[in-house]
Design a protein around this motif. Structure first.
Motif, short mmCIF file in Angstrom:
data_model
loop_
_atom_site.label_atom_id
_atom_site.label_comp_id
_atom_site.label_asym_id
_atom_site.label_seq_id
_atom_site.Cartn_x
_atom_site.Cartn_y
_atom_site.Cartn_z
N GLN A 1 0.82 -1.21 0.00
CA GLN A 1 0.00 0.00 0.00
C GLN A 1 0.85 1.26 0.00
OE1 GLN A 1 -3.55 0.04 -0.27
NE2 GLN A 1 -2.93 2.09 -0.89
N ASP A 2 1.96 1.24 0.75
CA ASP A 2 2.87 2.38 0.75
C ASP A 2 3.36 2.69 -0.66
OD1 ASP A 2 2.64 2.50 3.51
OD2 ASP A 2 4.71 1.89 3.90
N PHE A 3 3.78 1.65 -1.37
CA PHE A 3 4.30 1.84 -2.72
C PHE A 3 3.22 2.41 -3.64
CE2 PHE A 3 5.82 0.75 -6.93
CZ PHE A 3 7.18 0.94 -6.85
N LEU A 4 2.03 1.86 -3.55
CA LEU A 4 0.92 2.33 -4.38
C LEU A 4 0.61 3.79 -4.07
CD1 LEU A 4 -1.11 1.41 -6.53
CD2 LEU A 4 -2.61 0.67 -4.68
N ASP A 5 0.57 4.16 -2.80
CA ASP A 5 0.29 5.54 -2.40
C ASP A 5 1.38 6.51 -2.84
OD1 ASP A 5 -2.02 4.64 -1.14
OD2 ASP A 5 -1.17 4.74 0.88
N GLU A 6 2.63 6.08 -2.75
CA GLU A 6 3.76 6.97 -3.01
C GLU A 6 4.19 7.01 -4.47
OE1 GLU A 6 6.79 5.62 -0.29
OE2 GLU A 6 5.45 5.94 1.43
N ARG A 7 4.04 5.89 -5.19
CA ARG A 7 4.59 5.81 -6.55
C ARG A 7 3.57 5.39 -7.59
NH1 ARG A 7 10.09 6.27 -6.44
NH2 ARG A 7 10.33 5.21 -8.41
N GLY A 8 2.41 4.91 -7.15
CA GLY A 8 1.40 4.44 -8.10
C GLY A 8 1.67 3.01 -8.54
N GLU A 9 0.93 2.58 -9.52
CA GLU A 9 1.08 1.22 -10.02
C GLU A 9 2.41 1.07 -10.76
OE1 GLU A 9 -3.26 -0.44 -11.01
OE2 GLU A 9 -2.64 1.21 -12.32
N GLY A 10 2.95 -0.14 -10.71
CA GLY A 10 4.17 -0.41 -11.47
C GLY A 10 5.09 -1.38 -10.78
N LEU A 11 6.33 -1.43 -11.29
CA LEU A 11 7.33 -2.35 -10.77
C LEU A 11 7.55 -2.10 -9.29
CD1 LEU A 11 9.57 -4.48 -11.11
CD2 LEU A 11 11.10 -2.59 -11.75
N HIS A 12 7.26 -3.08 -8.48
CA HIS A 12 7.37 -2.99 -7.03
C HIS A 12 8.69 -3.60 -6.54
CE1 HIS A 12 6.54 -4.50 -2.87
NE2 HIS A 12 6.11 -3.27 -2.75
N HIS A 13 8.98 -4.82 -7.01
CA HIS A 13 10.18 -5.49 -6.51
C HIS A 13 10.74 -6.50 -7.50
CE1 HIS A 13 7.08 -8.46 -5.26
NE2 HIS A 13 8.03 -9.34 -5.51
N ILE A 14 11.99 -6.80 -7.30
CA ILE A 14 12.65 -7.94 -7.92
C ILE A 14 13.03 -8.85 -6.76
CG2 ILE A 14 14.66 -8.77 -9.20
CD1 ILE A 14 14.51 -6.19 -10.84
N ARG A 15 12.63 -10.13 -6.88
CA ARG A 15 12.90 -11.07 -5.80
C ARG A 15 14.07 -11.97 -6.16
NH1 ARG A 15 8.40 -15.27 -4.23
NH2 ARG A 15 9.44 -16.52 -5.82
N PHE A 16 14.89 -12.21 -5.14
CA PHE A 16 16.03 -13.11 -5.26
C PHE A 16 15.80 -14.31 -4.36
CE2 PHE A 16 17.55 -8.99 -6.44
CZ PHE A 16 18.49 -9.21 -7.44
N ASP A 17 16.03 -15.49 -4.90
CA ASP A 17 16.03 -16.73 -4.12
C ASP A 17 17.41 -16.81 -3.48
OD1 ASP A 17 15.81 -19.31 -3.10
OD2 ASP A 17 16.01 -20.27 -5.06
N VAL A 18 17.45 -16.78 -2.16
CA VAL A 18 18.73 -16.76 -1.44
C VAL A 18 18.91 -18.05 -0.64
CG1 VAL A 18 18.81 -14.24 -1.34
CG2 VAL A 18 17.77 -15.51 0.55
N ASP A 19 20.15 -18.42 -0.45
CA ASP A 19 20.46 -19.60 0.37
C ASP A 19 20.25 -19.31 1.85
OD1 ASP A 19 21.17 -21.14 -1.86
OD2 ASP A 19 23.23 -20.42 -1.79
N SER A 20 20.55 -18.08 2.25
CA SER A 20 20.46 -17.72 3.66
C SER A 20 19.79 -16.36 3.81
CB SER A 20 21.86 -17.68 4.29
OG SER A 20 21.81 -17.07 5.57
N HIS A 21 18.65 -16.36 4.46
CA HIS A 21 17.93 -15.11 4.74
C HIS A 21 18.82 -14.17 5.56
CE1 HIS A 21 14.37 -12.65 5.44
NE2 HIS A 21 14.67 -12.64 6.72
N ALA A 22 19.47 -14.71 6.57
CA ALA A 22 20.31 -13.91 7.46
C ALA A 22 21.50 -13.31 6.71
CB ALA A 22 20.79 -14.75 8.64
N ALA A 23 22.15 -14.09 5.84
CA ALA A 23 23.30 -13.57 5.09
C ALA A 23 22.89 -12.45 4.15
CB ALA A 23 23.99 -14.70 4.32
N ALA A 24 21.74 -12.62 3.49
CA ALA A 24 21.25 -11.57 2.59
C ALA A 24 20.93 -10.30 3.38
CB ALA A 24 20.02 -12.05 1.83
#
Length: 149
Positions: free
Chosen positions: A79-102
């Protein structure tokens, strides 16, 4: 080297999933393989525990998942992104081996965690969004699909 090396998803925030589906049908001739309403319980948003609901529609396009997100509740990363920037590219997701390391790598680079919690996939799989908008114009998301910390 950064632990962010496997892109597996592109996320797009929209107001209306039906309109997005019509657009995908017209432009790519594609139908979603999944359409659900997800409520992320006890997720952490800017340091505060919340429940966040979002409509989700998923497509497979050339081995990359396209995720359309329509926020259903206020006070969350979508909702923050929609309110501040409107519709569009929100994120690129990476599959990581370790959440903590990322997380540690991004924090060392001056990038803060925006929202994180347990994935709807269950198990020990976690997701996190990082506030990279000032640097990239979109967020980075990580997901430890293997369920490792």
């Amino acid at each position: 080297m950064s632990p962010l090396n496997r892109i597996d998803q592109i996320g797009i925030v929209v107001r209306d999933l039906d309109a997005a589906a019509a657009g995908m049908r017209r432009v790519l001739g594609a139908e979603p393989h999944t359409r659900v309403e997800n409520t992320y319980r006890r997720t952490t948003y800017r340091g505060t525990e919340i429940d966040a609901t979002v409509g989700v529609m998923l497509y497979d396009v050339g081995g990359i998942e396209l995720e359309f997100l329509a926020p259903r509740s206020p006070g969350n990363v979508w909702q923050d992104f929609l309110d501040e920037r409107g519709e569009g590219l929100h994120h690129i997701r990476f599959d990581v081996d370790s959440h903590a390391a990322a997380r540690d790598d991004l924090h060392a680079r001056g990038v803060e965690t925006y929202q994180e919690g347990e994935s709807m996939r269950g198990g020990e799989i976690r997701y996190a969004y990082y506030d990279t908008v000032p640097f990239l114009g979109f967020l980075i998301e990580t997901l430890n699909a293997g369920g490792k910390a």
